[in-house]
Design a protein around this motif. Sequence first.
Motif, PDB file in Angstrom:
ATOM      1  N   THR A 245       0.865  -1.325   0.097  1.00 40.93           N
ATOM      2  CA  THR A 245       0.102  -0.097   0.024  1.00 40.93           C
ATOM      3  C   THR A 245       1.004   1.135   0.111  1.00 40.93           C
ATOM      4  O   THR A 245       2.018   1.211   0.390  1.00 40.93           O
TER       5      THR A 245
ATOM      6  N   GLU B  54      -3.409   5.984   5.301  1.00 41.53           N
ATOM      7  CA  GLU B  54      -4.664   5.290   5.606  1.00 41.53           C
ATOM      8  C   GLU B  54      -4.842   3.760   4.931  1.00 41.53           C
ATOM      9  O   GLU B  54      -5.574   3.032   5.612  1.00 41.53           O
ATOM     10  N   SER B  55      -4.198   3.587   3.984  1.00 45.88           N
ATOM     11  CA  SER B  55      -4.648   2.381   3.023  1.00 45.88           C
ATOM     12  C   SER B  55      -3.797   1.263   3.922  1.00 45.88           C
ATOM     13  O   SER B  55      -4.038   0.273   4.061  1.00 45.88           O
TER      14      SER B  55
ATOM     15  N   ALA C 140      -5.513  -2.030   5.633  1.00 47.47           N
ATOM     16  CA  ALA C 140      -5.019  -3.207   5.260  1.00 47.47           C
ATOM     17  C   ALA C 140      -4.440  -4.129   6.524  1.00 47.47           C
ATOM     18  O   ALA C 140      -4.711  -5.550   6.628  1.00 47.47           O
TER      19      ALA C 140
END
Length: 232
Positions: free
Chosen positions: A31, A35-36, A40
């Motif tokens: 990622t 945030e991602s 994840a």
Amino acid sequence: MSRILIVEDEPRIASFLEKGLKAHGFVTTHTETGESGIAAALEGEFDLVILDLGLPDRDGMTVLEALRGQGFARPIILLTARDDLYDKVTGLEAGADDYVTKPFRFEELLARIRARLRSVQAVPDPAKTTLNVGAVVLDLISRQVQVGGQGVELSAREFILTETFMRHAGQVLSREQLLDLAWGYGYDPGSNIVDVYVGYLRKKLGSHCIETVRGMGYRMVLPEAIDIATAS
């Protein structure tokens, strides 16, 4: 087969890490933002996270604090160009397990990853040693599989593919993804080996356990949709 999440916004470094780790038998997910990365890590079942501090949307330190604050207990290795002693101390005190500065040698990072994974595996968490999807139960420690309470013999490659499907149950995986996850980087993308092994697993785990999604790939059916009777 350990799964590693790489949170890194520099494509060149991320690609270098993924290729190197896959060549040594790891499964990787990448990622590019904080945030991602948080999403994840909390949604997936990763064994270790490599976290860059210089992310585009938020500082990596806040990502580290967010993960620890939300109960993420797996090892986190910080990978950053910041070599100031204050940053190292701050990162370790915030919950990081190790701190590697750029530029770095891959061999050193690999050794640190293995050391962190060994420290976790030395005291296994019983809640994390099995995977369950419907009638299929996979024991990650003993490397045994049961279907409807009956033991099933799987080859080493069949076990890896079963683990891959179970970790992504309900998710459509393309043939290319399955090759990448279960066979590793560089395997011939034109091979029909995935189809062959899916056939093996259907015979052993149940014909309805893994479904074909036309034009897309394969998906392990979620528990409520599995016909347990066909898997016995």
